[in-house]
Motif scaffolding. Structure first.
Motif, PDB file in Angstrom:
ATOM      1  N   SER A 240     100.933 -63.119 -77.864  1.00 56.79           N
ATOM      2  CA  SER A 240     100.075 -62.824 -76.728  1.00 56.79           C
ATOM      3  C   SER A 240      98.596 -63.035 -77.007  1.00 56.79           C
ATOM      4  O   SER A 240      97.833 -63.285 -76.104  1.00 56.79           O
ATOM      5  N   ASP A 241      98.167 -62.943 -78.248  1.00 54.75           N
ATOM      6  CA  ASP A 241      96.736 -62.954 -78.515  1.00 54.75           C
ATOM      7  C   ASP A 241      96.234 -64.255 -79.135  1.00 54.75           C
ATOM      8  O   ASP A 241      95.119 -64.326 -79.589  1.00 54.75           O
ATOM      9  N   ARG A 242      97.051 -65.297 -79.165  1.00 55.43           N
ATOM     10  CA  ARG A 242      96.594 -66.549 -79.747  1.00 55.43           C
ATOM     11  C   ARG A 242      97.439 -67.708 -79.253  1.00 55.43           C
ATOM     12  O   ARG A 242      98.520 -67.525 -78.734  1.00 55.43           O
ATOM     13  N   ARG A 243      96.898 -68.895 -79.455  1.00 57.53           N
ATOM     14  CA  ARG A 243      97.616 -70.107 -79.112  1.00 57.53           C
ATOM     15  C   ARG A 243      98.776 -70.266 -80.085  1.00 57.53           C
ATOM     16  O   ARG A 243      98.685 -69.909 -81.244  1.00 57.53           O
ATOM     17  N   GLY A 244      99.881 -70.798 -79.628  1.00 59.60           N
ATOM     18  CA  GLY A 244     101.048 -70.958 -80.482  1.00 59.60           C
ATOM     19  C   GLY A 244     100.878 -72.043 -81.529  1.00 59.60           C
ATOM     20  O   GLY A 244      99.945 -72.840 -81.501  1.00 59.60           O
TER      21      GLY A 244
ATOM     22  N   ARG B  69     101.808 -64.092 -89.490  1.00 55.54           N
ATOM     23  CA  ARG B  69     100.721 -64.193 -90.479  1.00 55.54           C
ATOM     24  C   ARG B  69     100.116 -65.596 -90.568  1.00 55.54           C
ATOM     25  O   ARG B  69      99.081 -65.781 -91.208  1.00 55.54           O
ATOM     26  N   LEU B  70     100.758 -66.594 -89.964  1.00 54.87           N
ATOM     27  CA  LEU B  70     100.254 -67.972 -90.070  1.00 54.87           C
ATOM     28  C   LEU B  70      99.079 -68.206 -89.135  1.00 54.87           C
ATOM     29  O   LEU B  70      99.140 -67.858 -87.951  1.00 54.87           O
ATOM     30  N   PRO B  71      98.031 -68.835 -89.647  1.00 50.47           N
ATOM     31  CA  PRO B  71      96.927 -69.193 -88.747  1.00 50.47           C
ATOM     32  C   PRO B  71      97.283 -70.408 -87.909  1.00 50.47           C
ATOM     33  O   PRO B  71      98.007 -71.292 -88.387  1.00 50.47           O
ATOM     34  N   VAL B  72      96.817 -70.442 -86.695  1.00 52.65           N
ATOM     35  CA  VAL B  72      97.017 -71.605 -85.831  1.00 52.65           C
ATOM     36  C   VAL B  72      96.122 -72.720 -86.332  1.00 52.65           C
ATOM     37  O   VAL B  72      94.999 -72.485 -86.784  1.00 52.65           O
ATOM     38  N   GLY B  73      96.612 -73.941 -86.279  1.00 51.27           N
ATOM     39  CA  GLY B  73      95.809 -75.098 -86.673  1.00 51.27           C
ATOM     40  C   GLY B  73      95.672 -75.238 -88.178  1.00 51.27           C
ATOM     41  O   GLY B  73      94.646 -75.684 -88.666  1.00 51.27           O
ATOM     42  N   VAL B  74      96.705 -74.873 -88.900  1.00 52.03           N
ATOM     43  CA  VAL B  74      96.688 -74.978 -90.364  1.00 52.03           C
ATOM     44  C   VAL B  74      96.316 -76.392 -90.773  1.00 52.03           C
ATOM     45  O   VAL B  74      95.578 -76.606 -91.723  1.00 52.03           O
TER      46      VAL B  74
END
Length: 149
Positions: A8-12, A142-147
């Motif tokens: 809900s709080d970030r882009r997939g 835990r993964l950041p988007v746009g790794v």
């Protein structure tokens, strides 16, 4: 806790879902794709019996945030070690998170030994036991988007 609670709080994430070259099973891949899409991620499902060269080429081309390898035929441990070496050999994929899960051997869950060997080979996560889906969901969070951006 609902394991398919949406992000809900970030882009997939951009995720590649695949099997290994000898694994013709598809329901595990369909399930993972639907599960990940429900969480708000974008999924490219490469399907069953994916040759190593195709997997590496698609990952290099797509530059995903995560690669998920699922196998249920019992030969995953040995094939996964070969595939992760091929993925990590590509400079553009060395930092890409890659996980493996499912039935990795014919003798049942391999415990810490199999997971430790696959992690040492280059996997960022190994999901084989009964709590694997919850652990996988926690890993995803835990993964950041746009790794790979």
């Amino acid at each position: 806790m609902d394991l398919a609670e949406p992000v809900s709080d970030r882009r997939g994430l951009d995720i590649v879902v695949t099997s290994l070259a000898s694994d013709a099973h598809t329901w595990n891949l369909v399930y993972l794709q639907l599960f990940l899409e429900e969480l708000g991620h974008r999924v490219a499902n490469l399907g069953a019996c994916v040759p190593d060269d195709l997997l590496v080429a698609e990952c290099a081309r797509r530059r995903p945030d995560l690669v998920v390898i699922s196998t249920v035929n019992g030969h995953g441990f040995h094939e996964a070690k070969r595939v992760i070496a091929r993925l990590r050999a590509r400079p553009e994929l060395t930092a890409t998170p890659v996980v493996v899960g499912g039935k990795l051997g014919i003798d049942g869950p391999g415990g810490l030994d199999r997971a430790a060997a696959l992690t040492a080979a280059g996997f960022d996560g190994v999901f084989e036991d009964g709590g694997a889906l919850a652990a996988f969901r926690s890993f995803l969070a835990r993964l950041p988007v746009g790794v790979r951006s």
